[in-house]
Design a protein around this motif. Structure first.
Motif, PDB file in Angstrom:
ATOM      1  N   LEU A  89      -7.464  94.009 -54.101  1.00 58.65           N
ATOM      2  CA  LEU A  89      -8.084  93.344 -53.078  1.00 58.65           C
ATOM      3  C   LEU A  89      -9.540  93.257 -53.273  1.00 58.65           C
ATOM      4  N   GLU A  92     -10.665  91.362 -56.335  1.00 55.51           N
ATOM      5  CA  GLU A  92     -10.988  89.949 -55.790  1.00 55.51           C
ATOM      6  C   GLU A  92     -11.969  89.436 -55.021  1.00 55.51           C
ATOM      7  N   PHE A  93     -12.153  90.218 -54.081  1.00 59.53           N
ATOM      8  CA  PHE A  93     -13.061  89.860 -52.818  1.00 59.53           C
ATOM      9  C   PHE A  93     -14.281  90.812 -52.331  1.00 59.53           C
ATOM     10  N   TRP A  97     -13.123  93.171 -48.097  1.00 60.50           N
ATOM     11  CA  TRP A  97     -12.242  92.202 -48.307  1.00 60.50           C
ATOM     12  C   TRP A  97     -11.482  91.721 -47.035  1.00 60.50           C
ATOM     13  N   GLU A 101     -15.351  85.798 -44.578  1.00 62.20           N
ATOM     14  CA  GLU A 101     -14.548  84.578 -45.108  1.00 62.20           C
ATOM     15  C   GLU A 101     -13.178  85.119 -45.717  1.00 62.20           C
ATOM     16  N   SER A 102     -13.196  86.216 -46.776  1.00 64.44           N
ATOM     17  CA  SER A 102     -12.037  86.464 -47.456  1.00 64.44           C
ATOM     18  C   SER A 102     -11.045  87.126 -46.532  1.00 64.44           C
ATOM     19  N   GLU A 105      -9.321  84.321 -44.869  1.00 63.63           N
ATOM     20  CA  GLU A 105      -8.392  83.354 -45.906  1.00 63.63           C
ATOM     21  C   GLU A 105      -7.102  84.361 -45.978  1.00 63.63           C
ATOM     22  N   LEU A 106      -7.258  85.469 -46.220  1.00 61.55           N
ATOM     23  CA  LEU A 106      -5.969  86.441 -46.393  1.00 61.55           C
ATOM     24  C   LEU A 106      -5.067  86.014 -45.030  1.00 61.55           C
ATOM     25  N   VAL A 128      -4.359  84.071 -53.813  1.00 56.95           N
ATOM     26  CA  VAL A 128      -4.636  84.546 -52.280  1.00 56.95           C
ATOM     27  C   VAL A 128      -3.344  84.740 -51.563  1.00 56.95           C
TER      28      VAL A 128
END
Length: 486
Positions: A89, A92-93, A97, A101-102, A105-106, A128
């Motif tokens: 995580l 990626e973010f 995370w 926004e991340s 999104e999750l 995602v």
């Protein structure tokens, strides 16, 4: 090219003498290959040779016999796996995370997955979605596999060397649970079939497994790997990284509801089983997926298929086939909330009336089926007409008291009033429940019996419940319940 036969012959010679040292074997192989090459060859041959690698790099024989009961009862998702998921995580973010926004999104990915499962939509996994799936489902699926395997272990049917096919392996819940369920002296040739972006998460999670858990990920569909979409696809799937031998265990963990033709895939998996192998399938406990699993089981297990339900829905009347709704599932203790779920949930924006917990999932509730083609069942118990009534004939016995042999297929489903348990005997055409209106010392085995246990009910009162479209068999102070098989 190293002489593999020489390596195997020397390993077989030394196995009963002393630990097998790759440096020693190298001296007896033509060309004196480097010990590192010998060690890698031994790793590749370890499953067939029944050898396990020790921490010092030498090898020793795997003990003979089945694994002991690990007394599986996890209380939390292990830290090592939690850290591995959070590493993904963060990679990626970023460190936050779960925020901004991340995080949203999750959370939206989790909401979408939950909705797709509820409404039986096609489920698609982009990177995602795969991470959201891991956050929400990984802990419970990790715990589930062990509780299901308990049914096999109690009869000594899980060996210390296992070739495993994990169909639709997802992000690795069943794989990690299997790894931790088995003893340290086990050797596993593990093959995962996973065509989606979840394979990247799976690959990282499998890095946390031990040296004797040897994974291979096949990034193809179940249909292609098992050959149900044509001979050409089968030939392509059985490439150099496909196992030569049959599988001891084929796992379908929460995937059958996503397949277009699950019956043909399960049939093909059974064809790839070892003579004493098992197909283990489980699904979430919700009505659609649990009943869907049972429908697949009933299509696969027919009087002429040569396949037997090992557990839990034993067919106590061998000449009968059930056709009730089949919504049956087991329940285990909840896990502690893992830190990654807590972070994602606490960072969510909520209104004044919104409750926390939308992104927490620690309930361990699952429907499952274990299928075998060697005729073995968890308990070899059969009903007989001279002692019992068939649930298929309950209409003839309404308002009568009868004897029944039944499998307990639920925990208490009541809201605190009269205890209510779903049951079956393999002949039922509609739902059957045992309703305990008065517990006595003579019928308390009904409450004490575990999920999947077989009980004999003497003098139960058969009633029709028009509201539920089901039969209620009343257990009262005139009824005796004996535990036949725990």
């Amino acid at each position: 090219m190293i002489d593999r036969d020489a390596v195997r012959n020397n390993a077989n010679y030394l196995r009963n003498v002393r630990p097998i040292d790759p440096e020693e074997i190298a001296e007896y192989v033509e060309g004196t290959p480097h010990p590192t090459v010998v060690r890698e060859t031994l790793r590749e041959e370890a499953f067939d040779l029944r050898l396990r690698e020790r921490d010092d790099g030498s090898f020793e024989p795997v003990p003979e016999g089945p694994i002991p009961d690990p007394e599986w009862a996890p209380t939390a998702f292990p830290d090592a796996y939690s850290f591995a998921l959070e590493d993904l995580l963060v990679e990626e973010f970023g460190a936050n995370w779960h925020r901004d926004e991340s995080g949203e999104e999750l959370r939206e990915a989790v909401r979408r997955l939950k909705s797709d499962y509820l409404y039986e939509n096609d489920v698609e996994y982009d990177p995602v979605a795969a991470l959201g799936y891991a956050i929400y489902h990984l802990p419970a699926y990790y715990a589930t596999i062990g509780y299901v395997l308990d049914d096999l272990v109690e009869n000594g049917l899980v060996d210390r060397t296992l070739r495993v096919l994990d169909v639709g392996a997802g992000v690795g819940g069943p794989a990690l649970g299997l790894h931790d369920y088995l003893p340290d002296d086990a050797v596993v040739d593990y093959h995962a079939v996973e065509p989606s972006a979840a394979a990247d998460v799976l690959d990282r999670m499998l890095e946390e497994t031990g040296r004797n858990f040897r994974p291979t990920i096949h990034e193809t569909t179940a249909e292609s790997f098992l050959g149900t979409d044509g001979e050409t696809a089968r030939a392509d799937a059985e490439g150099s990284d496909a196992p030569d031998g049959p599988f001891d265990l084929v796992v379908f963990g929460n995937v059958l509801s996503e397949l277009a033709d699950p019956v043909s895939v399960v049939d093909a998996a059974i064809d790839r089983l070892a003579d004493d192998g098992s197909v283990v399938a489980f699904a979430p406990a919700d009505r659609n997926t649990a009943m869907g699993l049972r429908e697949i089981e009933r299509e696969v297990v027919t009087p002429t298929s040569g396949v037997e339900t090992y557990s839990p829905t034993l067919r106590l009347w061998p000449d009968e086939t059930p056709s009730d709704g089949g919504w049956s599932f087991d329940v285990a203790d909840d896990l502690d909330v893992p830190p990654f779920q807590r972070r994602l949930d606490e960072a969510a924006e909520r209104g004044s009336t919104d409750e926390p917990g939308e992104f927490v999932n620690v309930d361990v509730q699952f429907a499952y089926a274990i299928l075998r083609h060697d005729g073995k069942r968890r308990v070899d118990v059969r009903a007989s007409d001279d002692r019992c009534a068939r649930m298929a004939d309950s209409e003839e016995h309404v308002t009568d008291r009868v004897n029944l042999l039944a499998v307990k297929l639920s925990h208490d489903l009541s809201d605190g009033d009269n205890a209510l348990y779903r049951v079956g005997d393999g002949s039922q055409t509609v739902d059957h429940y045992l309703v305990c209106t008065r517990e006595t010392v003579l019928n308390e085995d009904l409450r004490r019996a575990d999920y999947g246990a077989v009980v004999f009910v003497e003098n139960g009162l058969v009633l029709w419940n028009d509201d539920e479209g089901a039969y209620n068999v009343v257990v009262d102070d005139e009824t005796v319940v004996d535990l036949v098989a725990p």
